[in-house]
Design a protein around this motif. Structure first.
Motif, PDB file in Angstrom:
ATOM      1  N   SER A 151     -11.755  -7.875   6.914  1.00  0.00           N
ATOM      2  CA  SER A 151     -10.964  -8.402   5.809  1.00  0.00           C
ATOM      3  C   SER A 151     -10.424  -7.300   4.914  1.00  0.00           C
ATOM      4  CB  SER A 151     -11.786  -9.386   4.975  1.00  0.00           C
ATOM      5  OG  SER A 151     -12.976  -8.790   4.516  1.00  0.00           O
ATOM      6  N   VAL A 152     -10.936  -6.091   5.085  1.00  0.00           N
ATOM      7  CA  VAL A 152     -10.476  -4.942   4.310  1.00  0.00           C
ATOM      8  C   VAL A 152      -9.914  -3.905   5.274  1.00  0.00           C
ATOM      9  CG1 VAL A 152     -11.129  -3.106   2.722  1.00  0.00           C
ATOM     10  CG2 VAL A 152     -12.213  -5.350   2.534  1.00  0.00           C
ATOM     11  N   PRO A 153      -8.652  -3.487   5.097  1.00  0.00           N
ATOM     12  CA  PRO A 153      -8.066  -2.497   6.012  1.00  0.00           C
ATOM     13  C   PRO A 153      -8.850  -1.190   6.004  1.00  0.00           C
ATOM     14  CG  PRO A 153      -6.375  -3.515   4.641  1.00  0.00           C
ATOM     15  CD  PRO A 153      -7.691  -3.936   4.077  1.00  0.00           C
ATOM     16  N   ARG A 202      -9.684  -4.553  15.118  1.00  0.00           N
ATOM     17  CA  ARG A 202      -8.932  -3.337  15.429  1.00  0.00           C
ATOM     18  C   ARG A 202      -7.567  -3.322  14.763  1.00  0.00           C
ATOM     19  NH1 ARG A 202      -8.689  -3.067  21.689  1.00  0.00           N
ATOM     20  NH2 ARG A 202      -7.578  -1.133  21.220  1.00  0.00           N
ATOM     21  N   ALA A 203      -7.144  -4.458  14.219  1.00  0.00           N
ATOM     22  CA  ALA A 203      -5.859  -4.567  13.527  1.00  0.00           C
ATOM     23  C   ALA A 203      -6.027  -5.534  12.366  1.00  0.00           C
ATOM     24  CB  ALA A 203      -4.763  -5.042  14.466  1.00  0.00           C
ATOM     25  N   ASP A 204      -5.117  -5.435  11.402  1.00  0.00           N
ATOM     26  CA  ASP A 204      -5.231  -6.252  10.194  1.00  0.00           C
ATOM     27  C   ASP A 204      -4.388  -7.515  10.246  1.00  0.00           C
ATOM     28  OD1 ASP A 204      -6.972  -4.505   8.513  1.00  0.00           O
ATOM     29  OD2 ASP A 204      -5.357  -3.091   8.945  1.00  0.00           O
ATOM     30  N   CYS A 205      -3.253  -7.486  10.925  1.00  0.00           N
ATOM     31  CA  CYS A 205      -2.472  -8.709  11.048  1.00  0.00           C
ATOM     32  C   CYS A 205      -1.500  -8.609  12.212  1.00  0.00           C
ATOM     33  CB  CYS A 205      -1.729  -9.047   9.754  1.00  0.00           C
ATOM     34  SG  CYS A 205      -0.263  -8.060   9.431  1.00  0.00           S
ATOM     35  N   TYR A 206      -1.084  -9.773  12.653  1.00  0.00           N
ATOM     36  CA  TYR A 206      -0.069  -9.895  13.693  1.00  0.00           C
ATOM     37  C   TYR A 206       0.988 -10.860  13.178  1.00  0.00           C
ATOM     38  CZ  TYR A 206       2.010 -11.960  17.961  1.00  0.00           C
ATOM     39  OH  TYR A 206       2.874 -12.470  18.893  1.00  0.00           O
ATOM     40  N   VAL A 223      -9.782 -17.904  19.711  1.00  0.00           N
ATOM     41  CA  VAL A 223     -10.614 -16.700  19.591  1.00  0.00           C
ATOM     42  C   VAL A 223     -10.560 -16.164  18.164  1.00  0.00           C
ATOM     43  CG1 VAL A 223     -10.915 -14.320  20.367  1.00  0.00           C
ATOM     44  CG2 VAL A 223     -10.326 -16.106  22.023  1.00  0.00           C
ATOM     45  N   LEU A 224      -9.355 -16.051  17.620  1.00  0.00           N
ATOM     46  CA  LEU A 224      -9.205 -15.494  16.270  1.00  0.00           C
ATOM     47  C   LEU A 224      -9.881 -16.367  15.226  1.00  0.00           C
ATOM     48  CD1 LEU A 224      -8.029 -13.419  14.326  1.00  0.00           C
ATOM     49  CD2 LEU A 224      -5.870 -14.682  14.376  1.00  0.00           C
ATOM     50  N   GLU A 225      -9.740 -17.680  15.326  1.00  0.00           N
ATOM     51  CA  GLU A 225     -10.386 -18.571  14.360  1.00  0.00           C
ATOM     52  C   GLU A 225     -11.900 -18.461  14.454  1.00  0.00           C
ATOM     53  OE1 GLU A 225      -6.867 -21.954  13.914  1.00  0.00           O
ATOM     54  OE2 GLU A 225      -8.597 -22.374  15.209  1.00  0.00           O
ATOM     55  N   GLY A 226     -12.424 -18.311  15.663  1.00  0.00           N
ATOM     56  CA  GLY A 226     -13.860 -18.133  15.815  1.00  0.00           C
ATOM     57  C   GLY A 226     -14.360 -16.835  15.224  1.00  0.00           C
ATOM     58  N   ALA A 227     -13.487 -15.823  15.177  1.00  0.00           N
ATOM     59  CA  ALA A 227     -13.854 -14.501  14.659  1.00  0.00           C
ATOM     60  C   ALA A 227     -13.645 -14.384  13.151  1.00  0.00           C
ATOM     61  CB  ALA A 227     -13.027 -13.433  15.372  1.00  0.00           C
ATOM     62  N   GLY A 228     -13.222 -15.467  12.504  1.00  0.00           N
ATOM     63  CA  GLY A 228     -13.029 -15.432  11.055  1.00  0.00           C
ATOM     64  C   GLY A 228     -11.592 -15.246  10.632  1.00  0.00           C
ATOM     65  N   GLY A 229     -10.660 -15.492  11.547  1.00  0.00           N
ATOM     66  CA  GLY A 229      -9.247 -15.360  11.223  1.00  0.00           C
ATOM     67  C   GLY A 229      -8.541 -16.695  11.198  1.00  0.00           C
ATOM     68  N   GLU A 230      -7.232 -16.654  11.016  1.00  0.00           N
ATOM     69  CA  GLU A 230      -6.425 -17.860  11.019  1.00  0.00           C
ATOM     70  C   GLU A 230      -5.010 -17.520  11.446  1.00  0.00           C
ATOM     71  OE1 GLU A 230      -6.471 -19.422   7.046  1.00  0.00           O
ATOM     72  OE2 GLU A 230      -5.874 -17.513   6.137  1.00  0.00           O
ATOM     73  N   VAL A 231      -4.288 -18.536  11.884  1.00  0.00           N
ATOM     74  CA  VAL A 231      -2.880 -18.395  12.257  1.00  0.00           C
ATOM     75  C   VAL A 231      -2.108 -19.394  11.415  1.00  0.00           C
ATOM     76  CG1 VAL A 231      -1.190 -18.390  14.117  1.00  0.00           C
ATOM     77  CG2 VAL A 231      -3.571 -17.765  14.599  1.00  0.00           C
ATOM     78  N   LEU A 232      -1.210 -18.898  10.561  1.00  0.00           N
ATOM     79  CA  LEU A 232      -0.523 -19.730   9.578  1.00  0.00           C
ATOM     80  C   LEU A 232       0.981 -19.698   9.801  1.00  0.00           C
ATOM     81  CD1 LEU A 232      -2.360 -18.446   6.367  1.00  0.00           C
ATOM     82  CD2 LEU A 232      -2.973 -20.430   7.765  1.00  0.00           C
ATOM     83  N   LEU A 255      -4.064 -13.427  10.876  1.00  0.00           N
ATOM     84  CA  LEU A 255      -4.714 -12.503   9.948  1.00  0.00           C
ATOM     85  C   LEU A 255      -6.127 -12.968   9.627  1.00  0.00           C
ATOM     86  CD1 LEU A 255      -3.216 -13.168   6.382  1.00  0.00           C
ATOM     87  CD2 LEU A 255      -3.009 -14.740   8.281  1.00  0.00           C
ATOM     88  N   PRO A 256      -6.933 -12.108   9.015  1.00  0.00           N
ATOM     89  CA  PRO A 256      -8.275 -12.520   8.586  1.00  0.00           C
ATOM     90  C   PRO A 256      -8.197 -13.607   7.516  1.00  0.00           C
ATOM     91  CG  PRO A 256      -8.087 -10.132   8.625  1.00  0.00           C
ATOM     92  CD  PRO A 256      -6.706 -10.673   8.789  1.00  0.00           C
ATOM     93  N   ARG A 257      -9.095 -14.587   7.598  1.00  0.00           N
ATOM     94  CA  ARG A 257      -9.057 -15.714   6.662  1.00  0.00           C
ATOM     95  C   ARG A 257      -9.329 -15.278   5.229  1.00  0.00           C
ATOM     96  NH1 ARG A 257     -12.776 -18.467   9.030  1.00  0.00           N
ATOM     97  NH2 ARG A 257     -11.343 -19.309  10.583  1.00  0.00           N
ATOM     98  N   ALA A 258     -10.167 -14.294   5.033  1.00  0.00           N
ATOM     99  CA  ALA A 258     -10.564 -13.900   3.677  1.00  0.00           C
ATOM    100  C   ALA A 258      -9.770 -12.717   3.135  1.00  0.00           C
ATOM    101  CB  ALA A 258     -12.061 -13.566   3.658  1.00  0.00           C
ATOM    102  N   ALA A 259      -8.683 -12.357   3.779  1.00  0.00           N
ATOM    103  CA  ALA A 259      -7.918 -11.185   3.355  1.00  0.00           C
ATOM    104  C   ALA A 259      -7.356 -11.380   1.942  1.00  0.00           C
ATOM    105  CB  ALA A 259      -6.783 -10.923   4.338  1.00  0.00           C
ATOM    106  N   GLY A 260      -7.593 -10.413   1.068  1.00  0.00           N
ATOM    107  CA  GLY A 260      -7.103 -10.503  -0.300  1.00  0.00           C
ATOM    108  C   GLY A 260      -5.596 -10.397  -0.396  1.00  0.00           C
ATOM    109  N   TRP A 261      -4.957  -9.846   0.605  1.00  0.00           N
ATOM    110  CA  TRP A 261      -3.504  -9.657   0.609  1.00  0.00           C
ATOM    111  C   TRP A 261      -2.767 -10.795   1.312  1.00  0.00           C
ATOM    112  CZ3 TRP A 261      -3.017  -9.576   5.781  1.00  0.00           C
ATOM    113  CH2 TRP A 261      -4.091  -9.030   6.527  1.00  0.00           C
TER     114      TRP A 261
END
Length: 273
Positions: A151-153, A202-206, A223-232, A255-261
């Protein structure tokens, strides 16, 4: 939840990958489909393995594959749970001899991804997971490593992008991110591996402000949602899979679900689409 229930599906995805590999880096005939996308004997070989295998695993669950998608909306609209399959994602990478092609299988329920498996035939690696289930990477049968987003770059803000598909809006978004973060690093990757790079930190966003189809995204979204990410989508809604006439996705950000950005990125993307 243990990763064990994924085992039969992972085995099937690996079998589909094994059906692809004899055609890899060989002189292979390439045909053009109605939408101008390429298809090869490798796509069709993997399609046959997955179609038969999924029906054997769960006979009551219908299968929608990129290579067999001419199913009327009236029929699909009645499906509550269904498999969404891309037998060979990254066909252009495959034709070019790159290792960046995948086998994608997702289970959809009520328009949302329950879980997905992404196999990488060239390496034997598999990614799998789903929202509320967790996510894992398996580099060999029986060997599983949990994965999660960051969640932090790190030292640089890493943006993963398509090796072959972009758009003017996406290029402007990358310029805006470079201005915002100052230390932008671009990772150019083919197929659904772009999501997996975010999923394993390994990356912050797609960001994707160019066309994709539902079968390109669903498995890796799981896979991404299981790892704590989301697709919006650009309105901040989860990318969904409700039945509709075509199979095209809107623009999206993975991107990560909890990303501050997160909100800043959504706002920037909305101004550029």
């Amino acid at each position: 939840m243990s990763a064990v229930p994924f085992a039969p599906l992972i085995d099937l995805v690996r079998q589909a990958g094994a059906a692809i590999l004899p055609y890899w880096r060989r002189d292979i005939e390439v045909r053009e489909k109605d939408d101008a996308s390429p298809v090869t004997a490798a796509d069709l070989a993997a399609h046959r393995v997955l179609g038969a295998g999924l029906q054997a695993l769960e006979p009551a669950i219908p299968v929608l594959s990129e290579e067999d998608c001419a199913i009327p909306l009236a029929e699909r609209a009645g499906w509550r749970r269904w498999w969404l399959v891309d037998p060979l994602d990254g066909t252009k990478e495959f034709i070019a001899g790159s290792a960046e092609f995948t086998v994608n299988v997702a289970l959809i329920e009520d328009g949302r991804v329950l879980f997905g498996v992404v196999g990488v035939p060239a390496s034997g690696c598999c990614y799998f997971g789903g929202a509320g289930l967790g996510a894992w990477r398996s580099d060999a049968p029986g060997v599983q490593q949990p994965i999660e987003v960051r969640s932090v770059p790190g030292e640089a803000f890493v943006v993963v992008a398509s090796r072959r598909h972009s758009s003017p809006a996406q290029e402007r978004l990358l310029q805006g991110l470079d201005t915002r973060f100052g230390r932008l690093q671009l990772s150019s990757v083919g197929s659904s591996l772009k999501f997996c790079q975010v999923a394993e930190g390994r990356a912050d966003c797609y960001p994707r402000l160019a066309p994709t189809s539902q079968w390109d995204t669903a498995a890796a979204q799981g896979v991404l949602e299981g790892a704590g990410g989301e697709v919006l989508d650009l309105q901040g809604r989860a990318l969904g899979y409700a039945a509709r006439e075509d199979y095209l996705n809107p623009s999206f950000l993975a991107l990560p679900r909890a990303a501050g950005w997160r909100e800043g990125l959504l706002e920037l993307a909305r101004t550029l689409e």
